[in-house]
Design a protein around this motif. Structure first.
Motif, PDB file in Angstrom:
ATOM      1  N   LEU A 161       0.776  -1.077  -0.007  1.00 64.07           N
ATOM      2  CA  LEU A 161       0.157   0.156   0.062  1.00 64.07           C
ATOM      3  C   LEU A 161       0.987   1.461   0.173  1.00 64.07           C
ATOM      4  N   ALA A 162       1.875   1.255   0.597  1.00 68.04           N
ATOM      5  CA  ALA A 162       2.999   2.353   0.770  1.00 68.04           C
ATOM      6  C   ALA A 162       3.530   2.910  -0.645  1.00 68.04           C
ATOM      7  N   GLU A 163       3.382   1.598  -1.214  1.00 66.18           N
ATOM      8  CA  GLU A 163       4.204   1.927  -2.515  1.00 66.18           C
ATOM      9  C   GLU A 163       3.300   2.452  -3.628  1.00 66.18           C
ATOM     10  N   ASP A 164       1.924   2.460  -3.342  1.00 59.93           N
ATOM     11  CA  ASP A 164       0.712   2.528  -4.319  1.00 59.93           C
ATOM     12  C   ASP A 164       0.103   3.886  -3.790  1.00 59.93           C
ATOM     13  N   PRO A 165       0.339   4.962  -3.933  1.00 60.65           N
ATOM     14  CA  PRO A 165      -0.494   6.182  -3.443  1.00 60.65           C
ATOM     15  C   PRO A 165      -1.983   6.178  -3.555  1.00 60.65           C
ATOM     16  N   GLU A 166      -2.467   5.700  -4.715  1.00 62.67           N
ATOM     17  CA  GLU A 166      -3.882   5.607  -4.983  1.00 62.67           C
ATOM     18  C   GLU A 166      -4.768   4.777  -3.926  1.00 62.67           C
ATOM     19  N   ALA A 167      -3.899   3.522  -3.808  1.00 58.94           N
ATOM     20  CA  ALA A 167      -4.656   2.662  -2.889  1.00 58.94           C
ATOM     21  C   ALA A 167      -4.367   2.985  -1.325  1.00 58.94           C
ATOM     22  N   ALA A 168      -3.127   3.568  -1.289  1.00 55.19           N
ATOM     23  CA  ALA A 168      -2.798   4.266   0.111  1.00 55.19           C
ATOM     24  C   ALA A 168      -3.959   5.258   0.649  1.00 55.19           C
ATOM     25  N   ALA A 169      -4.517   6.051  -0.281  1.00 52.17           N
ATOM     26  CA  ALA A 169      -5.451   6.922   0.075  1.00 52.17           C
ATOM     27  C   ALA A 169      -6.593   6.440   0.121  1.00 52.17           C
ATOM     28  N   GLU A 170      -7.172   5.285  -0.141  1.00 50.74           N
ATOM     29  CA  GLU A 170      -8.331   4.352   0.045  1.00 50.74           C
ATOM     30  C   GLU A 170      -8.199   3.626   1.333  1.00 50.74           C
ATOM     31  N   ALA A 171      -7.063   3.628   2.023  1.00 49.23           N
ATOM     32  CA  ALA A 171      -6.827   2.509   3.113  1.00 49.23           C
ATOM     33  C   ALA A 171      -7.666   3.314   4.470  1.00 49.23           C
ATOM     34  N   PRO A 172      -8.345   2.478   5.324  1.00 50.50           N
ATOM     35  CA  PRO A 172      -8.708   3.136   6.504  1.00 50.50           C
ATOM     36  C   PRO A 172      -8.041   3.815   7.190  1.00 50.50           C
ATOM     37  N   GLN A 173      -8.677   4.757   7.944  1.00 51.62           N
ATOM     38  CA  GLN A 173      -7.993   5.852   8.755  1.00 51.62           C
ATOM     39  C   GLN A 173      -6.966   5.154   9.789  1.00 51.62           C
ATOM     40  N   TRP A 174      -7.320   3.922  10.453  1.00 53.47           N
ATOM     41  CA  TRP A 174      -6.308   3.054  11.470  1.00 53.47           C
ATOM     42  C   TRP A 174      -5.122   2.929  10.640  1.00 53.47           C
ATOM     43  N   GLN A 175      -5.172   2.648   9.529  1.00 55.13           N
ATOM     44  CA  GLN A 175      -4.054   2.096   8.905  1.00 55.13           C
ATOM     45  C   GLN A 175      -3.115   3.037   8.133  1.00 55.13           C
ATOM     46  N   GLN A 176      -3.611   4.607   8.366  1.00 57.17           N
ATOM     47  CA  GLN A 176      -2.875   5.348   7.683  1.00 57.17           C
ATOM     48  C   GLN A 176      -1.378   5.678   8.348  1.00 57.17           C
ATOM     49  N   GLU A 177      -1.783   5.644   9.854  1.00 59.50           N
ATOM     50  CA  GLU A 177      -0.331   5.860  10.473  1.00 59.50           C
ATOM     51  C   GLU A 177       0.603   4.708  10.438  1.00 59.50           C
ATOM     52  N   LEU A 178       0.168   3.524  10.165  1.00 55.49           N
ATOM     53  CA  LEU A 178       0.993   2.294   9.590  1.00 55.49           C
ATOM     54  C   LEU A 178       1.640   2.580   8.328  1.00 55.49           C
ATOM     55  N   LEU A 179       1.000   3.260   7.446  1.00 58.90           N
ATOM     56  CA  LEU A 179       1.482   3.404   6.185  1.00 58.90           C
ATOM     57  C   LEU A 179       2.786   4.487   6.196  1.00 58.90           C
ATOM     58  N   ILE A 180       2.625   5.472   7.352  1.00 56.87           N
ATOM     59  CA  ILE A 180       3.516   6.418   7.247  1.00 56.87           C
ATOM     60  C   ILE A 180       5.143   5.459   7.595  1.00 56.87           C
ATOM     61  N   THR A 181       4.865   4.619   8.658  1.00 56.83           N
ATOM     62  CA  THR A 181       5.967   3.747   9.066  1.00 56.83           C
ATOM     63  C   THR A 181       6.619   3.094   7.527  1.00 56.83           C
ATOM     64  N   ALA A 182       5.755   2.572   7.075  1.00 56.15           N
ATOM     65  CA  ALA A 182       5.942   1.513   6.058  1.00 56.15           C
ATOM     66  C   ALA A 182       6.501   2.269   4.900  1.00 56.15           C
ATOM     67  N   ARG A 183       6.143   3.757   4.608  1.00 57.05           N
ATOM     68  CA  ARG A 183       6.822   4.544   3.492  1.00 57.05           C
ATOM     69  C   ARG A 183       8.535   4.884   4.016  1.00 57.05           C
ATOM     70  N   GLU A 184       8.342   5.074   5.452  1.00 54.50           N
ATOM     71  CA  GLU A 184       9.541   5.420   5.961  1.00 54.50           C
ATOM     72  C   GLU A 184      10.773   4.333   5.951  1.00 54.50           C
ATOM     73  N   VAL A 185      10.138   3.114   5.985  1.00 51.27           N
ATOM     74  CA  VAL A 185      11.087   1.944   5.845  1.00 51.27           C
ATOM     75  C   VAL A 185      11.535   1.709   4.375  1.00 51.27           C
ATOM     76  N   LEU A 186      10.725   1.993   3.391  1.00 59.67           N
ATOM     77  CA  LEU A 186      11.037   1.680   2.224  1.00 59.67           C
ATOM     78  C   LEU A 186      11.860   2.910   1.504  1.00 59.67           C
ATOM     79  N   GLU A 187      11.600   4.209   1.954  1.00 54.22           N
ATOM     80  CA  GLU A 187      12.528   5.349   1.423  1.00 54.22           C
ATOM     81  C   GLU A 187      13.891   5.383   2.322  1.00 54.22           C
ATOM     82  N   SER A 188      14.087   4.885   3.261  1.00 59.83           N
ATOM     83  CA  SER A 188      15.206   5.143   4.126  1.00 59.83           C
ATOM     84  C   SER A 188      16.371   3.742   3.954  1.00 59.83           C
ATOM     85  N   GLU A 189      17.392   4.336   4.027  1.00 57.45           N
ATOM     86  CA  GLU A 189      18.445   3.306   3.959  1.00 57.45           C
ATOM     87  C   GLU A 189      18.933   2.876   5.215  1.00 57.45           C
ATOM     88  N   ASP A 190      18.312   3.472   6.408  1.00 59.28           N
ATOM     89  CA  ASP A 190      18.549   3.142   7.729  1.00 59.28           C
ATOM     90  C   ASP A 190      17.974   1.757   8.160  1.00 59.28           C
TER      91      ASP A 190
END
Length: 159
Positions: free
Chosen positions: A42-71
């Motif tokens: 979902l984090a890789e697909d902005p359109e699908a992420a926008a349709e995710a339920p509110q409870w999942q939005q915070e989790l997607l922020i973390t998932a994006r961070e994992v995908l985008e950071s080399e840390d």
């Protein structure tokens, strides 16, 4: 200052892995987190992420961070852990030949994991199995941390 992670925490994360999750270690902060494969997709697909339920939005922020950071480094997964090989090594390590042979026999064919689990209970080697498995996971974790140049301690995480 370099971070020091708790070896125990890393092993605990590795023990809890499933087919639907990946555990990560932040090499900068020492933070451990687990993200579902669904959240990563979902984090890789902005359109699908926008349709995710509110409870999942915070989790997607973390998932994006994992995908985008080399840390974030993925912890060893099922391929690196190879549970079946650990079970085989455990069976071969036992001094009681009858118990060893009985356990080795469970490892062939369908439902090997279930048969092995039933057999360790029946043969009264459950505690020995858990100690052996934990030591094997600890060894895998140490190899991973050493390869990544990450310091670890055996006790609680040091800040």
């Amino acid at each position: 200052m370099a971070v020091t992670v708790s070896l125990r925490d890393v092993v605990n994360e590795m023990e809890a892995l499933s087919d639907e999750h990946t555990a990560y270690l932040n090499r900068t902060t020492g933070e451990l987190l687990t993200v579902t494969h669904e959240e990563l997709a979902l984090a890789e697909d902005p359109e699908a992420a926008a349709e995710a339920p509110q409870w999942q939005q915070e989790l997607l922020i973390t998932a994006r961070e994992v995908l985008e950071s080399e840390d974030f480094l993925p912890l060893p997964g099922k391929f690196e852990i190879h549970e079946w090989a650990i079970m085989e090594r455990f069976a071969e390590s036992l001094t009681n030949a009858a118990v060893s042979e009985a356990l080795l026999a469970t490892l062939h064919g369908r439902r090997a994991f279930r048969r092995f689990k039933d057999a360790i209970h029946r043969l009264d080697v459950t505690e020995a199995w858990h100690r052996f498995r934990e030591a094997a996971l600890e060894e895998i974790a140490i190899e991973f941390l050493d390869a990544e140049g990450i310091a670890y301690c055996r006790g609680p995480r040091q800040q």
